[in-house]
Design a protein around this motif. Structure first.
Motif, PDB file in Angstrom:
ATOM      1  N   ILE A 225      15.916  16.258  24.732  1.00 49.10           N
ATOM      2  CA  ILE A 225      15.125  17.031  24.485  1.00 49.10           C
ATOM      3  C   ILE A 225      14.056  16.003  23.889  1.00 49.10           C
ATOM      4  O   ILE A 225      12.700  15.785  24.240  1.00 49.10           O
ATOM      5  N   VAL A 226      14.505  15.724  22.447  1.00 54.61           N
ATOM      6  CA  VAL A 226      13.928  16.052  21.129  1.00 54.61           C
ATOM      7  C   VAL A 226      12.897  14.305  21.668  1.00 54.61           C
ATOM      8  O   VAL A 226      12.090  13.525  21.003  1.00 54.61           O
ATOM      9  N   LEU A 227      13.665  12.828  23.245  1.00 49.50           N
ATOM     10  CA  LEU A 227      13.129  11.287  22.631  1.00 49.50           C
ATOM     11  C   LEU A 227      11.852  11.789  22.916  1.00 49.50           C
ATOM     12  O   LEU A 227      11.059  11.335  22.601  1.00 49.50           O
ATOM     13  N   PRO A 228      11.965  11.952  24.438  1.00 51.21           N
ATOM     14  CA  PRO A 228      10.509  11.771  24.998  1.00 51.21           C
ATOM     15  C   PRO A 228       9.809  12.861  24.466  1.00 51.21           C
ATOM     16  O   PRO A 228       8.588  12.999  24.436  1.00 51.21           O
ATOM     17  N   MET A 229       9.647  13.952  23.250  1.00 49.37           N
ATOM     18  CA  MET A 229       9.713  14.939  22.760  1.00 49.37           C
ATOM     19  C   MET A 229       8.633  14.024  21.944  1.00 49.37           C
ATOM     20  O   MET A 229       6.785  13.810  22.058  1.00 49.37           O
ATOM     21  N   ALA A 230       9.062  13.060  20.689  1.00 48.66           N
ATOM     22  CA  ALA A 230       8.724  11.932  20.396  1.00 48.66           C
ATOM     23  C   ALA A 230       7.640  11.587  20.214  1.00 48.66           C
ATOM     24  O   ALA A 230       6.997  10.613  20.004  1.00 48.66           O
ATOM     25  N   LEU A 231       8.149  10.560  21.474  1.00 44.43           N
ATOM     26  CA  LEU A 231       7.257   9.544  22.191  1.00 44.43           C
ATOM     27  C   LEU A 231       5.669  10.664  22.907  1.00 44.43           C
ATOM     28  O   LEU A 231       4.784  10.095  22.997  1.00 44.43           O
ATOM     29  N   ILE A 232       5.529  11.332  23.516  1.00 40.05           N
ATOM     30  CA  ILE A 232       4.656  12.359  23.881  1.00 40.05           C
ATOM     31  C   ILE A 232       3.778  13.017  22.549  1.00 40.05           C
ATOM     32  O   ILE A 232       2.720  12.818  22.712  1.00 40.05           O
ATOM     33  N   LEU A 233       4.486  13.150  21.164  1.00 42.32           N
ATOM     34  CA  LEU A 233       3.382  13.424  20.497  1.00 42.32           C
ATOM     35  C   LEU A 233       2.576  12.693  19.991  1.00 42.32           C
ATOM     36  O   LEU A 233       1.486  13.026  19.478  1.00 42.32           O
ATOM     37  N   ARG A 234       2.954  11.478  20.029  1.00 45.18           N
ATOM     38  CA  ARG A 234       1.997  10.141  19.632  1.00 45.18           C
ATOM     39  C   ARG A 234       1.321   9.756  20.384  1.00 45.18           C
ATOM     40  O   ARG A 234      -0.071   9.343  19.554  1.00 45.18           O
ATOM     41  N   GLN A 235       1.061  10.536  21.430  1.00 40.93           N
ATOM     42  CA  GLN A 235       0.015  10.079  22.356  1.00 40.93           C
ATOM     43  C   GLN A 235      -1.515  10.696  22.163  1.00 40.93           C
ATOM     44  O   GLN A 235      -2.553   9.486  22.294  1.00 40.93           O
ATOM     45  N   PRO A 236      -1.769  12.124  21.658  1.00 38.92           N
ATOM     46  CA  PRO A 236      -1.124  12.562  20.950  1.00 38.92           C
ATOM     47  C   PRO A 236      -1.203  13.455  22.458  1.00 38.92           C
ATOM     48  O   PRO A 236      -2.675  14.145  23.054  1.00 38.92           O
ATOM     49  N   ASP A 237       0.367  14.469  22.407  1.00 34.68           N
ATOM     50  CA  ASP A 237      -0.021  15.941  23.189  1.00 34.68           C
ATOM     51  C   ASP A 237       0.874  16.696  23.554  1.00 34.68           C
ATOM     52  O   ASP A 237       2.013  16.667  23.968  1.00 34.68           O
ATOM     53  N   LEU A 238       0.135  17.731  22.297  1.00 40.37           N
ATOM     54  CA  LEU A 238       1.082  18.355  22.140  1.00 40.37           C
ATOM     55  C   LEU A 238       1.744  19.464  22.746  1.00 40.37           C
ATOM     56  O   LEU A 238       2.486  19.642  23.327  1.00 40.37           O
TER      57      LEU A 238
END
Length: 382
Positions: free
Chosen positions: A157-170
């Protein structure tokens, strides 16, 4: 009876015609109905200009429906074996966004493939469900609530979350987290773990609000709590959305007669805020009918899940149904002012290519799991 051996040979020997007949056509019909509602509402939102979204949406629904049927007819054992590779592929696409992504309105979420813009975060939604469903299918029951078992699921769960948060897309990040947590819960984790996680969340949420969010994201939450604080700025979306929904009354103003739509008062009214067009033009009755179709799809998917004999298929259907449900509730909550404004579309109705592909691909997996519900999958104990 279909035992282990009989099940495998019987499933393999079924003809294409038989498989097509055994598909759950009620679910397919409901999905296509929602897609056609999207075509009609996009047509209205664009002032009846067929080429400004409605035609493209109909073509996408048709193409993705074919993809959905192909996915549905493929043996569930194939999807079981592809669960981790699909997750890895989606993760690589998210990494590609970091280096080759296209920025739109300050967000870097898309990869340009030439013929289309792909949003990898949408592809990750069904991919993460496949991966976590396989992980907990393979995991021995005694390890489900152990730290070693929970750590593997958390990492997925955490790996894709970290990448998506950087886009950012909360919004998408939280949706992935909620889906993953739902699958962990459904896998049979004990209540002590759930209680500990809830306590941790209570402690972590204020810290995340203070240090994990950007200023504009915090502003959206303050706006949600007090919509009157900036009616022409941060509160504009919610204020105009409520006006559009309220002005529709019980029966609505009629197809293409919405004054809020005609004046372009509601931004993004063919994408994230398309429900305002439904509410204004078809009123409370049209809004409830739309929600009713969605609820029928969700209830049917839950019923299909309980007919499956293996844990992977059950968790796959329930996980994908959770994602679909969250799409709906987050979008409707946002439009009605019951949730902060985030970039979550109304599935199959909002305009957008990758979202339709991901959602209908997910329904293809649901149909495949149900079609091959009597297959007994191996368990590779970890």
């Amino acid at each position: 009876m279909r035992g282990l051996g009989a099940s495998g040979s019987f499933e393999s020997s079924r003809s294409l015609q038989t498989k097509l007949y055994e598909l759950n056509w009620l679910l397919i019909a409901l999905i296509m109905l929602i897609g056609m509602v999207g075509v009609v509402m996009i047509y209205s939102a664009t002032d009846g200009i067929w080429t400004q979204g409605a035609m493209q949406h109909m073509v996408r629904i048709g193409v993705c429906a074919l993809i959905m049927l192909i996915v549905a007819l493929i043996d569930i054992r194939v999807w079981y074996n592809l669960a981790y590779p699909a997750y890895a592929g989606a993760l690589l696409l998210l990494i590609a966004v970091e280096f080759f992504g296209i920025s739109v309105n300050g967000s870097q979420r898309w990869v340009d493939l030439g013929f289309m813009r792909l949003q990898p975060s949408e592809i990750m939604k069904p991919a993460i469900v496949m991966a976590i469903a396989r992980y907990y299918h393979d995991l021995p029951d005694w390890r489900v609530s152990r730290i070693s078992g929970l750590a593997g699921g958390a990492l997925l769960i955490v790996l894709p979350m970290a990448l998506i948060l950087r886009q950012p897309d909360l919004g998408t990040s939280l949706l992935l987290a909620a889906t993953g947590i739902a699958i962990v819960f459904l896998s049979g984790v004990n209540w002590r773990v759930i209680g500990g996680a809830a306590l941790g969340a209570v402690i972590a949420i204020p810290l995340f609000f203070r240090f994990g969010l950007k200023e504009y994201q915090r502003a959206r939450i303050w706006t949600f709590l007090d919509p009157s604080r900036d009616p022409t700025g941060a509160s504009y979306h919610i204020t105009q959305s409520k006006i559009a929904l309220g002005s529709g009354g019980v029966n609505g103003k009629g197809f293409m007669n919405g004054t809020q739509r005609q004046g372009d008062y509601v931004p993004e009214n063919r994408t994230d805020f398309i429900f305002t067009v439904i509410g204004e033009e078809f009123g409370l009755i049209g809004s409830l009918l739309t929600i009713g179709i969605y609820m029928a799809v969700i209830a049917l998917c839950i019923w299909l899940a309980w007919q499956c004999k293996n844990a992977f298929s059950k968790l796959l259907i329930l996980g994908l149904t959770t994602t679909f449900t969250l799409y709906i509730f987050i979008n409707l909550g946002m439009v009605m002012g019951l949730a902060p404004v985030v970039g979550v579309p109304l599935p199959l109705i909002s305009y957008g290519g990758t979202v339709i592909l991901a959602v209908m691909g997910g329904f293809g997996l649901i149909l495949s799991a149900h079609l091959h519900r009597n297959v007994e999958l191996p368990r590779t104990y970890q």
